[in-house]
Structure formats: C-alpha cells, structure tokens
Enzyme design. Structure first.
Site, short mmCIF file in Angstrom:
data_model
loop_
_atom_site.label_atom_id
_atom_site.label_comp_id
_atom_site.label_asym_id
_atom_site.label_seq_id
_atom_site.Cartn_x
_atom_site.Cartn_y
_atom_site.Cartn_z
N THR A 104 0.83 -1.30 -0.03
CA THR A 104 -0.24 0.20 0.04
C THR A 104 0.74 1.31 -0.09
O THR A 104 0.34 2.29 0.06
CB THR A 104 -1.08 0.00 1.28
OG1 THR A 104 0.01 -0.01 2.40
CG2 THR A 104 -1.88 -1.21 1.40
N HIS A 274 17.22 0.63 -9.57
CA HIS A 274 16.20 0.71 -10.71
C HIS A 274 16.85 1.27 -11.75
O HIS A 274 16.34 1.19 -12.91
CB HIS A 274 14.85 1.67 -10.38
CG HIS A 274 15.22 2.87 -10.04
ND1 HIS A 274 15.67 3.59 -9.07
CD2 HIS A 274 14.84 3.99 -11.19
CE1 HIS A 274 15.76 5.02 -9.51
NE2 HIS A 274 15.30 5.26 -10.66
N LYS A 278 16.54 0.85 -16.53
CA LYS A 278 16.41 1.80 -17.44
C LYS A 278 16.69 1.18 -18.60
O LYS A 278 17.98 0.87 -18.77
CB LYS A 278 17.13 3.20 -17.13
CG LYS A 278 16.39 3.70 -15.75
CD LYS A 278 16.42 5.09 -15.69
CE LYS A 278 15.74 5.60 -14.43
NZ LYS A 278 14.12 6.02 -14.76
N GLU A 313 17.94 16.92 -11.65
CA GLU A 313 16.46 16.68 -11.51
C GLU A 313 16.06 18.37 -11.11
O GLU A 313 16.96 19.22 -10.75
CB GLU A 313 16.37 16.31 -10.24
CG GLU A 313 16.49 14.63 -10.15
CD GLU A 313 16.06 14.01 -8.94
OE1 GLU A 313 15.00 13.60 -8.80
OE2 GLU A 313 17.09 14.02 -8.10
N HIS A 337 23.33 4.48 -8.44
CA HIS A 337 22.74 4.81 -9.55
C HIS A 337 24.04 4.92 -10.57
O HIS A 337 24.37 4.07 -11.40
CB HIS A 337 22.01 5.87 -9.66
CG HIS A 337 20.54 5.66 -9.08
ND1 HIS A 337 20.13 4.27 -8.71
CD2 HIS A 337 19.80 6.44 -8.39
CE1 HIS A 337 18.97 4.63 -7.94
NE2 HIS A 337 18.86 5.74 -7.92
N ARG A 440 27.77 9.81 -21.27
CA ARG A 440 28.41 10.67 -22.44
C ARG A 440 29.90 10.08 -22.45
O ARG A 440 30.56 10.49 -21.66
CB ARG A 440 28.24 11.62 -22.51
CG ARG A 440 28.83 12.69 -23.77
CD ARG A 440 28.67 14.16 -23.57
NE ARG A 440 29.04 14.82 -24.61
CZ ARG A 440 29.73 16.02 -24.48
NH1 ARG A 440 30.05 16.65 -23.50
NH2 ARG A 440 30.25 16.63 -25.90
#
Length: 862
Positions: A104, A274, A278, A313, A337, A440
């Site tokens: 939940t 995660h 991607k 972000e 990440h 890159r």
C-alpha cells in the site's frame, strides 16, 4: 516419444520442446479435455513388431479400427499411457507466488503493481501460473480497498487491443489479493494457503518472490519470518527483492548484509537499483557486445577523452527532507545509480554477456580498480531554500543550517591500463535547470580540418565531436535513446527492440544537431521496474547488486563521505537562476568550481565557513623552520617543496635520492605528487624507504604497498630506481642471518653519494617515535649501522629502519605531522631537549643539512 498434451483442442496451442510435452492453457471455461497426438501403440506396449497405430481420440469420441480382436485392449493401454504422459507433462508446469510487502506504499502504487501486471502480460499462458499477494500492516478492509483502486488503474502497452487488455486485467485482478502480514503466524498461514492453492490446482510449486517495498529497519523481522515460516518446499526457489538504501556507509552496509545473510543465501537476494532497469542503461553491455569490432580499438585511454555520467533533477527535496538529511545526494544517487552505470562502461567485457556470473565478476573487478577519492575530488552545493525546508518539516530552530549537499560533482579515476588517466565525471543534483540523465563517452579528436566548418559533413568530417551517448531519459529528447556520432561508426542494435529515431529539425544535443548522430530509441518504452521484475522472475542476477559489489561500492565512497561531513556546500538559487554558479573544472585529481563563491556581506544563520583560505603560517619549532596550514594547503606546500628540491638536485647532481616513511600521513602527499606534479623529474629520481614492516611487500600493511598503490603506479619511475627494503629473503621475514639490513645499507652506500639522501620524509608518532625507531629501544639511535632491525610495540612487531645517524646525514629532512591526535606529542616535544632514547624524534637534527617541520593546524594549534 512423450504424448503432446493440451486442453480444449479448439482453443489450445501446442508445441514441442526438447525435454518433452509442454502445455498452454487458454481455455476460458470448464476443465481441460485431454487431447493426445498419434502415438505408436507398439511403442506404448514396448514392442516394435506391431505395426498398428492408435488413431487420434478426443472428448470420448470413438474412432479407430474395430476389425482386430485385441483392438480394445490395445486402445485401453494406449489411452492409459497417453493419460499418464499428459499428467507427467502437467507436472512440468510450475506455480509462482509473488508477495509484495509494503503493497500500500507509494513505490508499490506508482511502479510495482504495474510492473507485476506487466510480468503477467508477458508470461500468462506460458509455462507458469501465478498468484499475487499484496501484504502490509494496513487493516484488511483498508488494504483491500487500496489494492482494488490500484488494480483498476493498471494499463496495458499500446500494442495490446482494448478488449484483450480488459480480459487480462480481469484475470490479474482475480489472481491478486490483499492480506495483513505482521506476525510469524501470519506468514505461516500464508505459506499454508499457497501450498493448498498449489495442491488444489494439481500444480507444482516453482518458487516464491518476496518483494520488500519497506524501510530497511523492517528487513530483519520480515526476513526472520520468511525464513522460519514461509519458505517454499524442496525443489522450489526463493527470491527476495530488496530496495535501497542498503546502508548509510560501509559499516552499516556490512551489518545489514551480515544480518540478511543469516536468513538468505546470496543467490536468493536481489538488491534493486532501478537505474539498471532503465532501457538505455540496460543497453550498455549489449551495445558494447554487438559492436565489439568497432569499439575494441576505441574503448580505452588512448581514444577516450572523458566519460560523463549525469542525473539532473528540477524538483527539490521538499516533503522528503527527513530522508535527505540522513543521506544527501551522494548517498542517494552517486554511490548507487551512477556508480553502477560507471562499472558497466568501465568493466572489461566478458566473452559471454548472457552469463550473469561472468558479468558480476567483471563488475566487481571494475569496483576494485576505482582509485580512492580525496576531499578535493568533489564539489558540493545546496539549493538556498533547503535549510528552511528542513527547519519547517523537522521543527528545527531558526538558527539551524544544514550541511547536507543537494548537488555534487565527483571526479573518479580507474587504476588499470585501459582507463589510466581518463576522467569519469559523476554529477547529480536537485533544483537544477532541467531533468535529464545520460552517459556520454567523448572521444579524443586529433584531426585538423582546413576548410571552414560550414563545409564539414557529419558522417565524413573528423573535426566534428565524436561521442557515444546513452540517453537515459527526459531532457530535450523526452525518451531513452542511443546516439553515436556519424563520424565514428554506424552502430548495430537489435531491430526487434530498437528503431531509428525520426528527424527532429532544430533539436540540438551537446551542441550538435540531432542529424549529426545515428540515433535509436526503443520500439516499446518500458518502465525500469517492469524490466527488473521480469529479470527477477527469470533469475538474471547480473541486473542486481550483489553483496560483494555493494560493499566494494561503499568501501569506495565512505572515505570521501567522511572527509566531506563538515564541508560547507556552495549555495545556489535553483533552476535557471543557477547560471554558471555550479560549473566546475578539473585538473589532475582535483575538482573545483569555475566561479569563486560570492562573498556574503551579511552573515547568514549557522556556523561560519571553515577558514580554508588562511595563508600558510611560517614560524619556528625546536629551533627549526615550521610551516603550518590546513591539511590540503599543507600537503600542497610540501609537495611543491619536494619538487623544487628534486629539480635542484637533478640540475646539480643528475639524480635525486628521496627516502619516504610509511604510515597513513604521507598518503595524501603521494596522491598529490602523482596527480598534480607533472614537472617532477621522476626519470631521474631514486625512491628509498625510511622504514618497513616485516611483512611481504604485497601485504596491505607493507609501506612499499602503500607507496605502490598511491604513487608508483601513477608515475613513470624507472624500475631500477625503486629500492624496497629487503625484509623478505629466502622465504623468511627479517631473519638476522639473512642480513637484509646490511644488504640495504650496502645498496645505499653504493648508489647514494656519502650516504646522504637529498631529502628524507619522516613522520612523528603519538609516542614520539619516528621512522621505526621507538622509545626505550636502543636499536638505530646511535652507532655506525646505517640500517637496523627494530621492535615495535604494536603489530607487526618486527621492523626494518634507517638509523638516526643515517637520517642525520641527509641534505634535508622534512617531518610531516597531521591530525588532532598529534597535538599532545607536538606540545611535549616542543619542550624537551635532545633525548632520543625517550623521544626518538628529538634526535633528528641533520649534521650539515636542513630540518623543516610541516604541521597542520590541528596538530599545531589543537
């Protein structure tokens, strides 16, 4: 030959596999009717002499020969054997139970339920049946209402017809249920329900997936309950999925890993990052594999100028400051990440990238090749509204000022032949000007084009930038993409999953029009969690973080995090107003902001900034010159002085003889010399050791190993100019009869004029020892011996050291003293006279050379 078995002949699909019969269930109602393909009766009866065959029989219809007396008997046997074969085939089909813990929560609502639905869409009707259990501490009524609402909001990919989507969505809803899970009895009841469901359906349990979408503090109790009460039976697998954060530093990560390791085996744990799901990130290794021929000659320090791994972000941390205050941007993004992405770019490419074990081993080697970071490897920022948000959300006083960085740029280097000297730039931040993520790889360009750039053609001119970009998402493109400069090579990508990106007139990326690139995008965009949940189901461990890789990553980042704990980040306004305030540059291993921080005319709340701009202080200590500064300035000053001494010695004598002591204090100096002093005359420098522990030279405690790790492998010193102490002879350590000390003394006498080193670097221990000359030990304090064996009060006890008389022959002696722990001995030694038996450092006084003390402010002033 095993019978090919399937349900309702009108609806079913059937196919054969190398291992025998498989089934595909698509019946919409009723039980499956048995349908068997023709099988030689002679083979069923075990005889090859009977030519008759049983005809096809389905749904009780009677077909086949009636003319032979034994026909019914043979048909009966055939039917029994066919039924047995079908039942055996049915046993091959497995049932998978997925238990979503924290069902939940926000992560489950936004991503995980949709990911589980996608798994069902991909796997429904194949080899497995499913049940999905949403579990939480929420009451049953509230939980059921929440799950029903979430399930109603699920969506299908665009290529699924609406009617088919509604049908599959209904099936998924019927297979999904909510249950309250809190106690061991709850877990035991869940296990019994799963077993009953499997048994009732005549199925075989294949395995159970437990997805931990809960805070890490809840892991231990849940893990204990699963291990004791809810493991599947023999022959079925268990997969436990864990969400970050996986600790706060190396120690906490180790503790959490040890705790979980008490309940689960390594192969049962799937730690989710995660970013590895991607699509652009997941394509890095396949891209390298499919383009090996083109990349083999390019993917190295000889051709790569730098690598940028970026996640920007636009949002800030409002509403999440309790989490962000504990973790900050480095722990939240860079340690996991961006470091995972770095390893995919930098690792050696396995021969078989489909081997999870091989990929994980190569990733671990990449982690271990990361060069240690220092404070100067990073720049930090914090958007201006952050501290006020923390004060408001966490009821902090008005005077509170957070030091948590919301922006960080870090410069990383690899210590291996492929990537030596290539900068890897990792950067992430909140409240920036755009939302975008990319990797890159920018290649060196050694071409010069005579014609004006108006005549440069994208796929012909070598003067245009050459780059490969894995575009993770958002930004100008708005979707994942792989971009390769047309003047590099035409890449190969799998056509079933990647397609050419259409023309976008006017769109520019990294200063070039999109038409300069071969550009590809996914045929079907997939959410990262959908990708990873599928890989969990299929047991693809290479898309997840192993315990070894996790601890290697924390081992790399923790020292930097510790060194930055009290650093004041640069304030920035946020968004487009940031301008060039956060732009940074690098030189060697150092990273620094391009613009100086604007002066604050009116002091803001919170502690004053550290006085890192103070000038180097020059004074006297024990009648000799003293240089004192903050650690970074002190190390920079000492490195400059050593280089200046080396240049003078080489100009005058043709060689420079430098003797270096061990311990942790010189490590920043070694790193400074390796990365910032390109004019150092290394080719004419002889390196000697002041002292050595009696351990093999490759031992982590060896002073020579420290020298090798932090200096020698980064500079070009002729191997015959490197002189380690001979502590390991005849497979023994510091044995008197091996005469290692005498051998080293002879080598010094033969190569160093008058046995007078040009410079000796010493340290000072908290007990007043220097080199490996210890208080209350007569060895090496006087006499004719140049090199001696000594005894240390701490392990390893045996040492080899230059003697005090040899040290005092040097033309220059530098003593480096750093850290608050040295404050007491610094004060004490300043008051004592020449008492080397009590304080060996007090006996250091070059007979015809110079003694200079280098102390940081903490050691000198406390």
């Amino acid at each position: 030959m095993r019978p090919k078995c399937f349900p309702d002949g009108k609806k079913a699909k059937r196919w054969s596999r190398s291992h025998g019969c498989k089934q595909r269930f698509e019946a919409e109602r009723g039980g499956p009717a048995i349908a068997c393909s023709p099988t030689p009766i002679s083979r069923l009866l075990g005889s090859e002499s009977e030519p008759d065959q049983a005809a096809h029989c389905t749904d009780g219809e009677e077909r086949g020969p009636r003319r032979h007396p034994g026909c019914w008997k043979m048909l009966t046997v055939a039917m029994c054997m066919a039924l047995l074969g079908c039942l055996q085939a049915q046993e091959l089909r497995g049932h998978v139970s997925v238990i979503l813990l924290g069902a939940t929560g926000d992560l489950a609502r936004k991503y995980l339920w949709q990911g589980l639905f996608q798994l069902y869409l991909d796997e429904a009707g194949k080899d497995y049946s499913f049940s999905f259990h949403g579990a939480a501490l929420t009451s049953t009524k509230q939980g059921q209402a929440f799950i029903a609402k979430v399930l109603e909001s699920l969506s299908c990919p665009e290529d699924v017809a609406p009617d088919r989507c509604a049908e599959l969505k209904g099936q998924f809803q019927r297979l999904s249920a909510y249950r309250h899970l809190a106690t061991s009895e709850d877990y035991m009841a869940l296990s019994k329900d799963i077993e009953a469901q499997v048994q009732h359906g005549g199925l075989r349990e294949a395995g159970r997936i437990f997805y931990f979408s809960v805070p890490p503090f809840a892991y231990a109790d849940i893990a204990r309950n699963i291990n004791s009460s809810c493991r599947p039976g023999p022959g079925a697998w268990l997969r436990v999925v864990l969400e970050k954060p996986f600790g706060h530093d190396h120690l906490s990560a180790q503790q959490l890993a040890t705790e979980l390791g008490g309940f689960f085996r390594e192969e049962e744990m799937y730690r989710v990052d995660h970013y590895l799901g991607k699509q652009a990130v997941a394509q890095i290794l396949p891209f390298r594999d499919q383009n090996r021929k083109a990349l083999d000659g390019l993917w190295s320090r000889h051709h790569v100028e730098r690598v940028e791994i970026i996640m920007k972000e636009t949002v800030d941390a409002e509403g999440r400051t309790s989490f962000y205050e504990e973790y900050g941007v480095i722990r939240d993004v860079l340690q996991n990440h961006l470091t995972e992405v770095l390893t995919l770019v930098a690792m050696e490419l396995p021969h078989n990238i489909s081997s999870s074990e091989s990929v994980l081993q190569h990733k671990l080697r990449a982690f271990r090749a990361l060069r240690g970071l220092q404070k100067g490897s990073a720049v930090l920022g914090q958007y201006q509204a952050y501290s006020e948000q923390v004060r408001r959300e966490q009821q902090k006083p008005d005077s509170f000022r957070s030091l948590t960085p919301t922006f960080a740029g870090v410069l990383v280097h690899m210590d291996n032949l492929r990537w030596e000297g290539v900068p890897f730039i990792l950067m992430s931040g909140k409240a920036l000007d755009e939302r975008v993520g990319y990797v890159r790889i920018l290649f060196r360009n050694q071409a010069y084009c005579v014609q004006n750039d108006e005549h440069w053609v994208a796929d012909q001119s070598q003067c245009l930038p050459r780059q490969i970009v894995f575009y993770i998402g958002h930004g100008e493109l708005g979707s994942p993409a792989v971009l390769v400069s047309r003047n590099l090579f035409r890449p190969s990508l799998p056509s079933e999953s990647w397609k050419g990106l259409g023309a976008r007139p006017g769109l520019r990326l990294f200063g070039r029009p999109l038409s300069d690139f071969y550009a590809y995008r996914p045929v079907r965009e997939q959410d990262a969690y959908s990708v990873l949940i599928s890989r969990i189901f299929h047991g693809r461990k290479d898309s997840f973080v192993t315990t070894e890789n996790l601890l290697a990553s924390w081992g790399f980042w923790t020292p930097l995090l510790d060194s930055l704990a009290h650093e004041v980040p640069r304030l920035y306004p946020g968004g487009a107003e940031n301008g060039h305030l956060l732009d940074f540059e690098f030189s060697g291993a150092q990273l620094y902001f391009s613009q100086r921080q604007p002066e604050r005319l009116v002091p803001g709340p919170g502690p004053a900034p550290m006085p890192s701009g103070f000038q180097v202080l020059k004074a006297k200590y024990r009648e000799s010159p003293l240089i004192s500064a903050w650690p970074e300035e002190l190390i920079a000053k000492l490195a400059d002085d050593i280089e200046a001494t080396a240049v003078r010695a080489v100009r005058r004598f043709g060689t420079f003889h430098l003797a270096l002591s061990g311990g942790s204090s010189p490590v920043p100096l070694f790193q400074q010399l390796a990365t910032r002093h390109y004019g150092f005359p290394w080719a004419h420098t002889h390196l000697w050791l002041v002292d050595e522990r009696c351990v093999p030279l490759w031992d982590p405690e060896s002073n020579f190993q420290h020298l090798q790790t932090h200096l020698l492998q980064h500079v070009r010193v002729p191997y015959y100019n490197i002189h380690p102490m001979p502590v390991h002879l005849h497979q023994r350590l510091c044995a008197e009869e091996d005469q290692g000390a005498q051998t080293y003394a002879s080598e010094i006498s033969a190569l160093v004029a008058n046995s007078s080193f040009d410079l000796v670097l010493l340290g000072m221990g908290a007990d007043g020892h220097t080199a490996s000359l210890f208080p209350q030990s007569p060895s090496g304090l006087d006499g004719e011996q140049l090199v001696v064996l000594t005894e240390s009060p701490s392990r390893p006890f045996q040492r080899m050291s230059l003697s005090l008389p040899l040290i005092n022959r040097a033309r220059k002696v530098a003593v480096l003293v750093m850290g608050r722990v040295k404050r007491e001995i610094t004060m004490l030694v300043s008051r004592v006279g020449h008492e080397p038996k009590k304080w060996p450092i007090s006996g250091v006084l070059p007979s015809s050379g110079q003694l200079v003390w280098y102390m940081d402010y903490e050691a000198f002033l406390g």
